[in-house]
Design a protein around this motif. Structure first.
Motif, PDB file in Angstrom:
ATOM      1  N   SER A 199      22.997 -36.541  -8.066  1.00 31.15           N
ATOM      2  CA  SER A 199      23.922 -37.522  -8.618  1.00 31.15           C
ATOM      3  C   SER A 199      23.462 -37.792 -10.059  1.00 31.15           C
ATOM      4  N   MET A 221      19.588 -46.312 -10.595  1.00 31.10           N
ATOM      5  CA  MET A 221      19.962 -45.433  -9.480  1.00 31.10           C
ATOM      6  C   MET A 221      18.710 -44.868  -8.810  1.00 31.10           C
ATOM      7  N   ARG A 261      17.119 -47.352  -6.493  1.00 28.60           N
ATOM      8  CA  ARG A 261      17.845 -47.475  -5.235  1.00 28.60           C
ATOM      9  C   ARG A 261      17.517 -46.329  -4.279  1.00 28.60           C
ATOM     10  N   ILE A 262      17.263 -45.158  -4.837  1.00 27.82           N
ATOM     11  CA  ILE A 262      16.914 -44.002  -4.001  1.00 27.82           C
ATOM     12  C   ILE A 262      15.483 -44.113  -3.493  1.00 27.82           C
ATOM     13  N   ASP A 296      14.837 -48.232  -2.064  1.00 23.16           N
ATOM     14  CA  ASP A 296      15.776 -48.759  -1.076  1.00 23.16           C
ATOM     15  C   ASP A 296      16.262 -47.711  -0.085  1.00 23.16           C
ATOM     16  N   GLU A 334      18.508 -45.352  -0.566  1.00 23.60           N
ATOM     17  CA  GLU A 334      19.931 -45.038  -0.643  1.00 23.60           C
ATOM     18  C   GLU A 334      20.152 -43.525  -0.593  1.00 23.60           C
ATOM     19  N   ASP A 335      21.212 -43.115   0.063  1.00 25.10           N
ATOM     20  CA  ASP A 335      21.531 -41.699   0.266  1.00 25.10           C
ATOM     21  C   ASP A 335      22.163 -41.130  -0.998  1.00 25.10           C
ATOM     22  N   ILE A 336      21.431 -40.258  -1.703  1.00 27.05           N
ATOM     23  CA  ILE A 336      21.918 -39.714  -2.974  1.00 27.05           C
ATOM     24  C   ILE A 336      23.179 -38.885  -2.786  1.00 27.05           C
ATOM     25  N   LYS A 385      25.735 -39.523  -1.264  1.00 24.28           N
ATOM     26  CA  LYS A 385      26.934 -40.361  -1.242  1.00 24.28           C
ATOM     27  C   LYS A 385      27.092 -41.178  -2.520  1.00 24.28           C
ATOM     28  N   MET A 386      26.198 -40.974  -3.500  1.00 27.17           N
ATOM     29  CA  MET A 386      26.224 -41.788  -4.715  1.00 27.17           C
ATOM     30  C   MET A 386      27.142 -41.144  -5.753  1.00 27.17           C
TER      31      MET A 386
END
Length: 317
Positions: A136, A271, A274-275, A278, A280-282, A284-285
């Protein structure tokens, strides 16, 4: 009983060591930064990325920063080094760095920045704003129709516009295509002047000056690294240059509609946090953009060429 206690103690120590190792891995992160070339825009993006990620993670993040000096092959070498070290995340600054990272790993998270169009850069069909997989990032694309409008607002009588860019950069080809279509729709005659590397940029720029009332430069890394050459030809010929970003304009342009590459880098750093922190699934970003475009002008060159820009333009400092 003593033997059972010893076994339980040993198992407990192994579990504790494993837990410590897992905690250490989760609490510290190594981020590899591959920057294509040193110039103002990319430098600002890297700084913004590091500043934002450091603010978010503090001393839990360390950076391995390398510059490819404009060599796409060097980008691949740098990326392979990051992969062999199993860094936690790769930040690829500029399109060739992103392409090298994409080819180098399908597992380590990759965030691009200073990339204009991800669908073009990664040859994605029907790109919908989400790359998927392990990639992403952020885009430096300013509205190309508004850049073309800006050119015509300052030079309403321009008949011939030269489009100067590096043919080795797919994102530059994309930008030139869009701007050319817009200007030709307004009755302006456009001609492309492309160079393959910095060895022929002087000759190509000279040819562009002979044709053009105004020259347009997209966000292009080879152009950004060669603004001194371009300015040394265009300014004496009194041919004004409109550029796709502020760094190029500061070096050889009269005006631009530009984002802040520092803020773009900061978005990329957030970003990354967040990865890493946290989870977060890259995949889906979506690609993110800096929507804060600004009209800016180069006072020195405008004064020298006798160009008056509208009052809503901000001077590049």
């Amino acid at each position: 009983m003593k033997k059972l206690f010893s076994v339980l103690l040993a198992v407990s120590m192994v579990v504790s060591l494993a837990a410590c190792g897992q905690t250490a891995k989760n609490d510290t992160y190594t981020v590899g930064i591959c920057q294509l070339v040193q110039h103002e825009a990319l430098d600002a993006a890297t700084k913004g990325f590091k500043d934002a990620l450091t603010e978010e993670l503090g001393d839990k993040v360390k950076f391995e920063e390398q510059n490819a000096s404009g060599d796409s092959n060097a980008c691949s070498t740098i990326i392979n080094g990051f992969v062999s070290k199993n860094v936690d995340l790769i930040m690829a600054n500029a399109t060739p760095a992103l392409q090298a990272a994409s080819a180098g790993t399908s597992t380590i998270p990759i965030l691009g920045t200073s990339v204009t169009e991800y669908g073009v850069a990664l040859e994605l069909d029907n790109f919908n704003g989400v790359v998927g997989g392990n990639i992403s990032g952020t885009s430096d694309l300013a509205p190309l129709d508004k850049q073309a409008e800006l050119l015509l607002s300052i030079f309403p009588d321009a008949k011939n516009v030269g489009l100067l860019y590096c043919s080795a950069e797919p994102n530059s080809i994309y930008q030139v295509k869009v701007v050319k279509e817009y200007l030709e729709g307004k009755g302006v005659t456009c001609k492309e002047f492309s160079f393959s590397d910095t060895n022929d940029i002087a000759a190509v720029t000279t040819s562009a000056c002979k044709f053009s009332d105004v020259i347009y430069l997209p966000t292009d890394n080879q152009v950004a690294a060669s603004t001194g050459i371009i300015d040394g030809i265009c300014r004496p010929a009194k041919i004004p240059v409109i550029s796709g970003e502020e760094g190029i304009c500061a070096g050889c342009g009269v005006a631009t509609l530009s984002i802040s590459y520092y803020e773009l880098g900061r978005k990329t750093g957030l970003m990354a946090a967040r990865i890493l922190r946290d989870g977060e699934d890259i995949s889906k970003m979506p690609i993110e953009y800096d929507e804060n475009y600004k009209k800016k002008y180069n006072k020195e060159i405008c004064d020298e060429l006798g160009i008056k820009v509208p009052d809503d333009f901000e001077e590049i400092k």
